[in-house]
Motif scaffolding. Structure first.
Motif, PDB file in Angstrom:
ATOM      1  N   GLU A 164      -1.460  -7.613  -8.190  1.00 15.69           N
ATOM      2  CA  GLU A 164      -1.944  -7.694  -6.800  1.00 15.69           C
ATOM      3  C   GLU A 164      -0.799  -7.749  -5.788  1.00 15.69           C
ATOM      4  O   GLU A 164      -0.859  -8.460  -4.792  1.00 15.69           O
ATOM      5  N   VAL A 165       0.241  -6.962  -6.027  1.00 17.23           N
ATOM      6  CA  VAL A 165       1.409  -7.002  -5.149  1.00 17.23           C
ATOM      7  C   VAL A 165       1.196  -6.202  -3.865  1.00 17.23           C
ATOM      8  O   VAL A 165       1.655  -6.600  -2.791  1.00 17.23           O
ATOM      9  N   VAL A 166       0.485  -5.082  -3.940  1.00 17.59           N
ATOM     10  CA  VAL A 166       0.397  -4.193  -2.772  1.00 17.59           C
ATOM     11  C   VAL A 166      -0.692  -4.601  -1.786  1.00 17.59           C
ATOM     12  O   VAL A 166      -0.733  -4.094  -0.664  1.00 17.59           O
ATOM     13  N   ALA A 167      -1.558  -5.523  -2.168  1.00 18.77           N
ATOM     14  CA  ALA A 167      -2.738  -5.831  -1.349  1.00 18.77           C
ATOM     15  C   ALA A 167      -2.376  -6.277   0.063  1.00 18.77           C
ATOM     16  O   ALA A 167      -3.089  -5.958   1.020  1.00 18.77           O
ATOM     17  N   HIS A 168      -1.276  -7.011   0.214  1.00 18.29           N
ATOM     18  CA  HIS A 168      -0.946  -7.574   1.520  1.00 18.29           C
ATOM     19  C   HIS A 168       0.272  -6.908   2.162  1.00 18.29           C
ATOM     20  O   HIS A 168       0.866  -7.466   3.082  1.00 18.29           O
ATOM     21  N   LEU A 169       0.626  -5.714   1.668  1.00 18.88           N
ATOM     22  CA  LEU A 169       1.735  -4.966   2.262  1.00 18.88           C
ATOM     23  C   LEU A 169       1.195  -3.950   3.261  1.00 18.88           C
ATOM     24  O   LEU A 169       0.169  -3.314   3.008  1.00 18.88           O
ATOM     25  N   ASP A 170       1.901  -3.762   4.361  1.00 16.60           N
ATOM     26  CA  ASP A 170       1.491  -2.720   5.299  1.00 16.60           C
ATOM     27  C   ASP A 170       1.846  -1.361   4.694  1.00 16.60           C
ATOM     28  O   ASP A 170       2.629  -1.273   3.732  1.00 16.60           O
ATOM     29  N   PRO A 171       1.269  -0.260   5.220  1.00 13.57           N
ATOM     30  CA  PRO A 171       1.468   1.062   4.609  1.00 13.57           C
ATOM     31  C   PRO A 171       2.929   1.465   4.451  1.00 13.57           C
ATOM     32  O   PRO A 171       3.305   2.047   3.425  1.00 13.57           O
ATOM     33  N   SER A 172       3.795   1.157   5.416  1.00  6.57           N
ATOM     34  CA  SER A 172       5.193   1.574   5.320  1.00  6.57           C
ATOM     35  C   SER A 172       5.922   0.813   4.217  1.00  6.57           C
ATOM     36  O   SER A 172       6.704   1.403   3.453  1.00  6.57           O
ATOM     37  N   ARG A 173       5.663  -0.476   4.114  1.00  8.23           N
ATOM     38  CA  ARG A 173       6.328  -1.256   3.064  1.00  8.23           C
ATOM     39  C   ARG A 173       5.743  -0.931   1.693  1.00  8.23           C
ATOM     40  O   ARG A 173       6.443  -0.970   0.684  1.00  8.23           O
ATOM     41  N   ARG A 174       4.468  -0.582   1.660  1.00  6.59           N
ATOM     42  CA  ARG A 174       3.854  -0.163   0.398  1.00  6.59           C
ATOM     43  C   ARG A 174       4.516   1.116  -0.106  1.00  6.59           C
ATOM     44  O   ARG A 174       4.861   1.242  -1.282  1.00  6.59           O
ATOM     45  N   ALA A 175       4.721   2.079   0.811  1.00  8.49           N
ATOM     46  CA  ALA A 175       5.384   3.329   0.439  1.00  8.49           C
ATOM     47  C   ALA A 175       6.810   3.061  -0.020  1.00  8.49           C
ATOM     48  O   ALA A 175       7.305   3.688  -0.976  1.00  8.49           O
ATOM     49  N   ALA A 176       7.480   2.115   0.645  1.00 10.13           N
ATOM     50  CA  ALA A 176       8.851   1.772   0.261  1.00 10.13           C
ATOM     51  C   ALA A 176       8.893   1.172  -1.138  1.00 10.13           C
ATOM     52  O   ALA A 176       9.814   1.441  -1.922  1.00 10.13           O
ATOM     53  N   LEU A 177       7.889   0.357  -1.467  1.00 12.53           N
ATOM     54  CA  LEU A 177       7.829  -0.233  -2.801  1.00 12.53           C
ATOM     55  C   LEU A 177       7.675   0.857  -3.857  1.00 12.53           C
ATOM     56  O   LEU A 177       8.390   0.862  -4.865  1.00 12.53           O
ATOM     57  N   PHE A 178       6.759   1.788  -3.632  1.00 20.76           N
ATOM     58  CA  PHE A 178       6.553   2.869  -4.595  1.00 20.76           C
ATOM     59  C   PHE A 178       7.837   3.673  -4.782  1.00 20.76           C
ATOM     60  O   PHE A 178       8.179   4.082  -5.906  1.00 20.76           O
ATOM     61  N   GLU A 179       8.572   3.883  -3.692  1.00 23.03           N
ATOM     62  CA  GLU A 179       9.821   4.644  -3.771  1.00 23.03           C
ATOM     63  C   GLU A 179      10.870   3.886  -4.584  1.00 23.03           C
ATOM     64  O   GLU A 179      11.568   4.472  -5.418  1.00 23.03           O
ATOM     65  N   GLU A 180      10.977   2.593  -4.345  1.00 21.52           N
ATOM     66  CA  GLU A 180      11.962   1.810  -5.084  1.00 21.52           C
ATOM     67  C   GLU A 180      11.619   1.727  -6.570  1.00 21.52           C
ATOM     68  O   GLU A 180      12.501   1.755  -7.431  1.00 21.52           O
ATOM     69  N   LEU A 181      10.332   1.619  -6.866  1.00 27.34           N
ATOM     70  CA  LEU A 181       9.920   1.564  -8.269  1.00 27.34           C
ATOM     71  C   LEU A 181      10.244   2.869  -8.982  1.00 27.34           C
ATOM     72  O   LEU A 181      10.657   2.864 -10.151  1.00 27.34           O
ATOM     73  N   ALA A 182      10.069   3.992  -8.294  1.00 26.95           N
ATOM     74  CA  ALA A 182      10.384   5.296  -8.893  1.00 26.95           C
ATOM     75  C   ALA A 182      11.883   5.398  -9.195  1.00 26.95           C
ATOM     76  O   ALA A 182      12.283   5.919 -10.242  1.00 26.95           O
ATOM     77  N   LYS A 183      12.718   4.887  -8.291  1.00 29.90           N
ATOM     78  CA  LYS A 183      14.168   4.939  -8.489  1.00 29.90           C
ATOM     79  C   LYS A 183      14.619   4.029  -9.628  1.00 29.90           C
ATOM     80  O   LYS A 183      15.609   4.306 -10.300  1.00 29.90           O
ATOM     81  N   LEU A 184      13.898   2.943  -9.822  1.00 29.50           N
ATOM     82  CA  LEU A 184      14.288   1.969 -10.832  1.00 29.50           C
ATOM     83  C   LEU A 184      14.244   2.544 -12.240  1.00 29.50           C
ATOM     84  O   LEU A 184      15.019   2.155 -13.117  1.00 29.50           O
ATOM     85  N   GLY A 185      13.326   3.483 -12.470  1.00 28.01           N
ATOM     86  CA  GLY A 185      13.231   4.094 -13.785  1.00 28.01           C
ATOM     87  C   GLY A 185      12.505   3.257 -14.803  1.00 28.01           C
ATOM     88  O   GLY A 185      12.604   3.492 -16.011  1.00 28.01           O
ATOM     89  N   ALA A 186      11.773   2.257 -14.347  1.00 25.96           N
ATOM     90  CA  ALA A 186      11.041   1.372 -15.251  1.00 25.96           C
ATOM     91  C   ALA A 186       9.585   1.805 -15.360  1.00 25.96           C
ATOM     92  O   ALA A 186       9.052   2.445 -14.453  1.00 25.96           O
TER      93      ALA A 186
END
Length: 378
Positions: free
Chosen positions: A323-345
């Motif tokens: 339930e991490v994305v539920a309280h993120l605004d759209p821009s920070r949610r997109a940033a999270l998805f981008e960082e997760l993709a870069k992490l390679g996990a």
């Protein structure tokens, strides 16, 4: 760099799952469904494939399906540091004449404990229960940080548990009116050795994590943090030989016997260490930040830790984000998805609203969870 991945997950009589199988090759696995459907239960099951008591710290009996015989099992086919493997854990039906014990297997062969899973999988998680971390008790922050250390050193929880047992033994002996001094000396020697081992790994991890957070800095959409451990032993071990710190702690324990006996507990040592976190953009303690700032700070801390695990172990950890994305605004949610993709996990995420994952991008697979059943979203 080797990434920890689960390709097949099987749950048997775990929480509300009587029998469920999930197969995936995705980098990001999303579980969506109504509250109470079993999304967090699925992440909890995965967390049992690491040392410790899982992300809810539940007892072995608590996670069994109420309609079963009291047994439960979790198994996963993984791609990890040692290649392909099948990890499994669970308990047999409880017996009145025997204590409940957890069984662990790798490729269907018994292993001594879940510590052995760390050779195949490293794991990091973030749950809503952690949202109050900066406002809560020092014990919660210490437990949180010990989990961070455990992802780097799979032996850490064993040392922490051994230190707790040694401290309890000393406390019990101090309850005796005229305790055996030689026996006390022996227990305090053991306590000091374990304390230094625990504090040393904590201190090294804190120092490296602090450097990783500094390096991320403004490059991340999530605020940076300054972290430090509030414990004299962790600080001393960064500049002094371990033997000198061990000798000093033995002296503290010996001289503190009357005080500790009166208190009924040991009043000095790494079992009282706290984690201090500063919200770097505003240079203020994390506890004084807003709820949204604290959430973003936690996410940034976990992302930095995942990078640190990769650097220190050569294994990119599996991430469980409940339930991490539920309280993120759209821009920070997109940033999270981008960082997760870069992490390679490989990342396992949960949420009630499928729309929150609309921008997660390629490489993701979404599953619908409903009443203990898991199926790919059409």
């Amino acid at each position: 760099m080797t990434a920890s991945r689960i390709t097949r997950l099987t749950l048997t009589h775990f929480r509300n799952y009587r029998a469920a199988v999930l197969t995936t090759s995705a980098e990001r696995v999303v579980l969506v469904g109504a509250n109470g459907a079993g999304k967090t239960n699925c992440l909890e099951a995965i967390s049992f494939l690491s040392p410790g008591r899982g992300l809810r710290r539940a007892t072995l009996d608590d996670v069994a399906d109420n309609e079963g015989d009291g047994s439960w099992a979790v198994a996963a086919e993984v791609e990890g540091a040692l290649g392909l493997a099948t990890l499994g854990t669970g308990i047999d039906p409880p017996r009145a004449d025997a204590a409940t014990s957890r069984r662990c297997r790798i490729d269907r062969e018994p292993v001594g404990s879940a510590t052995a899973f760390g050779d195949h999988l490293r794991m990091v998680w973030l749950t809503p229960a952690m949202d109050g971390l900066f406002m809560g008790a020092a014990s919660e922050r210490r437990r949180f940080f010990d989990r961070l250390v455990l992802a780097i050193d799979s032996q850490h929880s064993g040392r922490v548990s051994a230190l707790d047992r040694s401290l309890r033994s000393r406390n019990r002996l101090l309850e005796v009116r005229y305790p055996d001094a030689h026996w006390l000396d022996a227990i305090e020697r053991e306590t000091a050795e374990l304390a230094v081992a625990v504090a040393a790994m904590r201190g090294q991890t804190a120092m490296r994590l602090a450097a990783m957070l500094d390096a991320r800095g403004a490059a991340s959409a999530f605020p940076s943090a300054k972290i430090m451990l509030d414990g004299w032993m962790e600080s001393a071990l960064l500049t002094e030989p371990a033997t000198a710190v061990e000798d000093r702690y033995r002296t503290i324990l010996r001289e503190g016997r009357p005080r500790d006996a009166a208190a009924g507990r040991t009043l000095d040592g790494p079992h009282l260490t706290d984690l201090e976190v500063v919200y770097a953009p505003k240079a203020m303690p994390a506890r004084d930040a807003s709820t949204g700032e604290q959430k973003a700070l936690l996410i940034g801390l976990v992302l930095a830790h995942a990078q640190l695990v990769s650097e220190m172990t050569g294994i990119t950890p599996l991430l469980l984000l409940d339930e991490v994305v539920a309280h993120l605004d759209p821009s920070r949610r997109a940033a999270l998805f981008e960082e997760l993709a870069k992490l390679g996990a490989q990342v396992w995420m949960t949420g009630a609203d499928p729309a929150a994952f609309a921008e997660i991008g390629s490489g993701a697979e979404i599953f619908t969870v409903e009443s203990g059943r898991i199926r790919p979203q059409q």
